[in-house]
Design a protein around this motif. Structure first.
Motif, short mmCIF file in Angstrom:
data_model
loop_
_atom_site.label_atom_id
_atom_site.label_comp_id
_atom_site.label_asym_id
_atom_site.label_seq_id
_atom_site.Cartn_x
_atom_site.Cartn_y
_atom_site.Cartn_z
N ALA A 295 -9.88 -105.65 83.80
CA ALA A 295 -9.63 -104.52 84.70
C ALA A 295 -9.06 -103.35 83.88
N ALA A 391 -14.37 -115.60 84.29
CA ALA A 391 -14.65 -114.36 83.54
C ALA A 391 -15.31 -113.36 84.49
N GLU A 481 -13.39 -115.45 75.61
CA GLU A 481 -12.77 -116.25 76.67
C GLU A 481 -13.67 -117.39 77.15
#
Ligand code: F6R
Length: 601
Positions: A295, A391, A481
């Motif tokens: 974000a 994710a 990730e």
């Protein structure tokens, strides 16, 4: 994080509801899971370390039950093992908890002195003991909960079963999300609505400090003074399909492919109401964006667009840093929180601090009625639908889209003819964007080939300048990730100030050059790494496309309106991350150590 679910009804189906609910909540944490339910033999507690599937295997679904609570854990206090997993039982009370009891150490000492023998390392068992102590003191759950809320500091959404009263399910909420689902002769509690959507789409949102006493056909809600209050019943506006995989192997892939539709939905919403939900930006001299992770990366893209086309300074603040630094805020600053979940603890706190400093606040949020949505002055929803993969992909894109819309609106009122000419036709281009995105998503073989070439490497670098650097950060985070491949994003000009020493023969470098103002500079940097042996993947647009011997692979993307170009450019990065993780055999939707909603500091 953690997910909680609870059921009280007459159909004896508690076990199915609990496990089904936990499976939908597994994105919130998956270190261990457990349930407590009332069968004809009384209270049963079953817990297992690891995934919900481990727990499910051990459950005898022939057990009939009308009351139960369940939990999926993302460990904060105490390692992920069976003893620390929820539910916890102390005396007559059994609870599941999402959140953190901040003063649990001090409470633990007091409870030990009172004779409580605690077995786990968790703050939850302390909360359970405290509730049991207070319940024994008053012999009344309402009074016990009222006192508990005064004593326990921190965040908690709690489901409670009391041994004296199997006709009621209790729920408490403070700073962690909790909804009550309303069924037919059955009621539910859950961390989010999709967890119970199989059974009902009607729900009530509990506010901070409130608690509920729930039977199969009655819901009583109390405020922090234990006074009975009422809440509106809401209807969830998504469908069950929104939370299924729809034939895709992974939620992440499904969500990547949903992006054209998400862009269309979000655009339609704001176009239909002629952007009148947007704040009046002319009131502000500065915008500060607070956010975390992807974000925050969306915010960085927005900063580039708003500053370039809207001519207003934009600061990006990592929410966890913003909370503890000296701030220079005033009423001329608009603080915008960006959050998919709307529950990220640091972002929520950052917004509260901004308000205390006299700033107006806005939130770019995906989950309706979430805590951040309820704390900002202006809510700007993204219409990405439920995002299940840990994710983020489609929610990130919807955030970037909304920031592009904001940049366009600010630019429009600035009357800067040069800038306006550059972004001319924005509205038409926004409507056409889903088609362009769809074409890219229809041709993914190239990204599979690139993944085949890089999946077994140890390190990978993403380099770019300006807005491309912001994309690099997101591409790099996405890759690391879910694939656990070490990757770093660098401002292209910065590499030679140290990190270029890591570039050796064959090291993959994704060089992004999609901004015509600086693409030649980036290409120079790409040449620097190529001449040191890097395996270069050069990503550019059709209008800037250059040939030469400075790359090994080239991705050429269609050119769209400059305010929308980042939404096209991110797609290959998401697809490469997905394909690399798949080749490496990773658990793509639930990467290790992560959870979807980070409700702890
Ligand atoms: C990465 C990712 C996270 C989130 C971050 C903020 O793929 O999803 O970095 O972006 O945890 O979450 P929200 O947007 O819910 O505040």
């Amino acid at each position: 994080m953690c997910g909680i679910v609870g059921y009280i009804g007459k159909d004896k189906k508690a076990l199915n509801v609990l496990i089904d609910g936990l499976e939908h909540l597994e994105y919130r944490g998956y270190d261990s899971a457990g349930i407590a339910f009332i069968s004809k033999d009384g209270l049963n507690i079953q817990k297992e370390k690891g995934r919900i599937s481990n727990l499910k295997e051990k459950i005898n679904f022939n057990n009939e039950s009308n009351l139960g609570i369940g939990h999926t854990r993302w460990a904060t206090h105490g390692e992920a093992n069976k003893v620390n997993s929820h539910p916890h039982k102390c005396g007559k009370l059994t609870i599941v908890h999402n959140g953190i009891i901040e003063n649990y150490i001090e409470l633990k000492e007091k409870l030990k002195e009172l004779g409580y023998k605690l077995k786990s390392d968790t703050d939850t068992e302390v909360a359970c003991a405290l509730l049991d102590y207070l319940y024994n003191k008053y012999n009344d759950m309402n009074l016990a909960i009222k006192d508990f809320e005064e004593i326990a500091k921190g965040a908690y959404a709690i489901g409670i079963i009391c041994d004296d009263d199997y006709d009621n399910l209790y729920a408490i909420k403070k700073n962690s999300p909790l909804i009550i689902g309303i069924g037919n002769n059955e009621n539910f509690i859950a961390s989010d609505v999709p967890a119970i959507l199989e059974y009902t789409s009607k729900y009530i949102v509990l506010e901070d400090g409130e608690f509920a006493k729930i039977t199969s056909n009655d819901i009583k809600i109390f405020d922090k003074n234990a006074d009975n209050i009422n809440h509106d019943i809401k209807e969830f506006d998504g469908s069950k399909e929104d939370i299924g995989k729809n034939g895709y192997n992974h939620y992440m892939l499904k969500e990547i492919h949903e992006q054209p539709e998400v862009i269309k939905k979000t655009a339609n919403h704001y176009l239909e109401n002629n952007f009148n939900e947007l704040p009046d930006f002319s009131k502000y001299k500065k915008i500060t964006i607070v956010a975390c992770g992807s974000a925050m990366h969306a915010g960085l893209v927005g900063k580039n667009l708003i500053e370039k086309y809207g001519n207003i300074p934009v600061e990006i603040e990592i929410a966890s840093e913003f909370r503890y630094k000296k701030l220079f805020l005033d009423k001329d600053t608009l603080v915008i929180a960006i959050s998919q979940s709307g529950e990220t603890a640091d972002t929520l706190e950052a917004i509260k601090i901004a308000k205390e400093n006299g700033c107006d606040t806005a939130g770019i949020i995906n989950v309706k009625e979430s805590s951040i949505a309820r704390n900002v002055d202006t809510i700007l929803y993204t219409y990405a639908g439920p995002e299940i993969a840990v994710a983020t992909t489609k929610a990130y894109s919807a955030q970037v889209e909304l920031l592009s819309i904001i940049a366009y609106n600010i630019a429009k009122s600035s009357n800067d003819i040069n800038k306006l000419t550059e972004i001319n036709n924005f509205l038409d281009d926004l409507r056409k964007l889903p088609i362009v995105m769809q074409e890219i998503l229809n041709n993914t073989d190239k990204y599979k080939d690139i993944a085949n070439n890089i999946y077994d490497k140890n390190d990978i670098f993403f380099i770019g300048r300006g807005i491309d650097y912001a994309l690099c950060m997101e591409g790099s985070l996405k890759l690391k990730e879910i694939s656990y491949l070490h990757s770093e994003a660098y401002a292209a000009g910065e590499l030679k100030h140290g990190t270029i020493s890591l570039i050796d023969k064959g090291v993959p470098v994704i060089g992004i050059a999609t901004d015509d103002a600086i693409c030649d500079k980036t290409i120079s940097n790409i040449k620097e790494v190529k001449s040191r042996g890097a395996n270069v993947i050069y990503l550019t647009t059709a209008s800037l496309n250059k040939d030469g011997d400075f790359y090994n692979e080239k991705i050429v993307l269609p050119i769209v309106n400059p305010l929308l170009q980042p939404l096209v450019n991110i797609l290959p990065l998401q697809l490469i991350a997905y394909e690399v993780a798949k080749k490496r055999g990773c658990n793509i939707d639930k990467p290790k150590n992560l959870a979807k909603s980070v409700t702890v500091e």
